[in-house]
Design a protein around this motif. Sequence first.
Motif, mmCIF file in Angstrom:
data_model
loop_
_atom_site.group_PDB
_atom_site.id
_atom_site.type_symbol
_atom_site.label_atom_id
_atom_site.label_comp_id
_atom_site.label_asym_id
_atom_site.label_seq_id
_atom_site.Cartn_x
_atom_site.Cartn_y
_atom_site.Cartn_z
ATOM 1 N N THR A 1 0.959 -1.437 0.024
ATOM 2 C CA THR A 1 -0.128 0.175 -0.189
ATOM 3 C C THR A 1 0.925 1.211 -0.282
ATOM 4 O OG1 THR A 1 -0.244 -0.377 2.092
ATOM 5 C CG2 THR A 1 -2.219 -0.939 1.097
ATOM 6 N N SER B 1 -1.410 -0.780 8.373
ATOM 7 C CA SER B 1 -2.257 -0.858 8.482
ATOM 8 C C SER B 1 -4.270 -0.075 7.557
ATOM 9 C CB SER B 1 -3.075 0.078 9.622
ATOM 10 O OG SER B 1 -2.426 0.738 9.062
ATOM 11 N N GLU C 1 16.898 0.540 5.544
ATOM 12 C CA GLU C 1 17.264 0.288 7.079
ATOM 13 C C GLU C 1 17.219 -0.977 7.276
ATOM 14 O OE1 GLU C 1 14.186 1.621 5.340
ATOM 15 O OE2 GLU C 1 13.409 3.371 6.521
#
Length: 386
Positions: A11, A38, A124
């Motif tokens: 998303t 979410s 990361e």
Amino acid sequence: MKRRIAILGATGSVGQSTLDLVKRSPDRFDVIALTAQSKVRELAEAALATGAKLAVVADEGRLPELRTLLDGSGCRAAAGAAALVEAATGDADWVMAAIVGCAGLLPTMAAVEAGKTVALANKEALITAGQLMIEAASRSGSTLIPVDSEHNAIFQCLVGSCGDDVSRLILTASGGPFRTASAEQMRSATPAEAVSHPKWSMGAKISVDSATLMNKGLELIEAYHLFGLGSEQIDIVIHPQSTVHSLVEFIDGSLLAHLGTADMRIPIAYALSWPERMQTPAARLDLVELGRLDFEAPDLERFPALRLAREALESGGGAAIILNAANEIAVELFLAGRIAFHEIAAMVADALGQTTAPAPRSIDEVIALDSATRAKVSAAAHESCS
Ligand code: NDP
């Protein structure tokens, strides 16, 4: 044969660009799994549009809603950390790692350990666990394909190279929205100003990293792990047009560059179709209209984050984990309006100054140092804000 793919972070900005390409070439790809944190509506929409077999939401509280949205579709809904790992290690043979931040570490590492071809956007994860991830890839036979436009450019320039013939890498940086701003102007920069990148459309965290130039510092560490050169062999130049995405210098003095428009679908397409190429709708570069290419040295006074990242890389041990964790917390606080722009680098400098740690020997040790640093930096910020 169709490539069976999973998109972690479907998303987000990279995830959506990947889906755009996949939807344009349905004959080439089978979508096995998609994940989100979410945003269940966007996740379900993408799962239904692509015929995905599994949709995972990290936030377990959103599972009932996801189940309702996917009811009767044949796509299984799941939630939580173990389901993210399942998406990364299941039936897909190609995994896009595009979760933002260290949150992507476990599923990305699981995909590497499972021997998948991993398109790596989640820098990361590599910055915090670089050595461990490269070793795991060599054990499992996993191929890491960089998605970051700079590293993807270098990856493309290295086709035909034996590795020993490379003398230097040059990472280009647009300079971000504050390239020409004074230190005074930067002190009062708002989150809205920091995320309005002049060239690239990206998620909020990487946009702030681009504004501080921490993004380029993280990319320096990423290049170190991916391409196996010393820190002193990786240079950074500011290139405001963002047309040359990076360069490789060879031992004979030749310099190969990758050029293109600033559209993430170009590096993502190369990762999706590697070792072949595929069509993309990206605008073509008009060299005459462009007219010129400018390059300048980065200003380490106004952009101390870049200096901090190089120092963290050169001091080794767990410094890159501390740098990354402190930066993630500082960027969150800045986006929430709780600290000023210049305090991001100051918080990272404090964290690096206060702690030293040996190189992690396992992912558990990476996560422990990451969590301890986050707790320390959050507590210090809470104290100074209250
Ligand atoms: P976005 O913020 O746009 O998207 C992040 C994605 O990760 C979303 O799908 C989000 O889900 C999901 N996510 C966030 N937190 C968690 C979590 N704790 N657990 C599981 N999933 C989570 O980020 P970008 O697409 O911009 O960046 C993704 C990665 O790619 C970053 O590491 C970035 O540095 C790198 N990158 C990005 C580029 C770009 O052009 N955007 C260019 C080069 C590298 P939800 O939407 O539900 O919140």
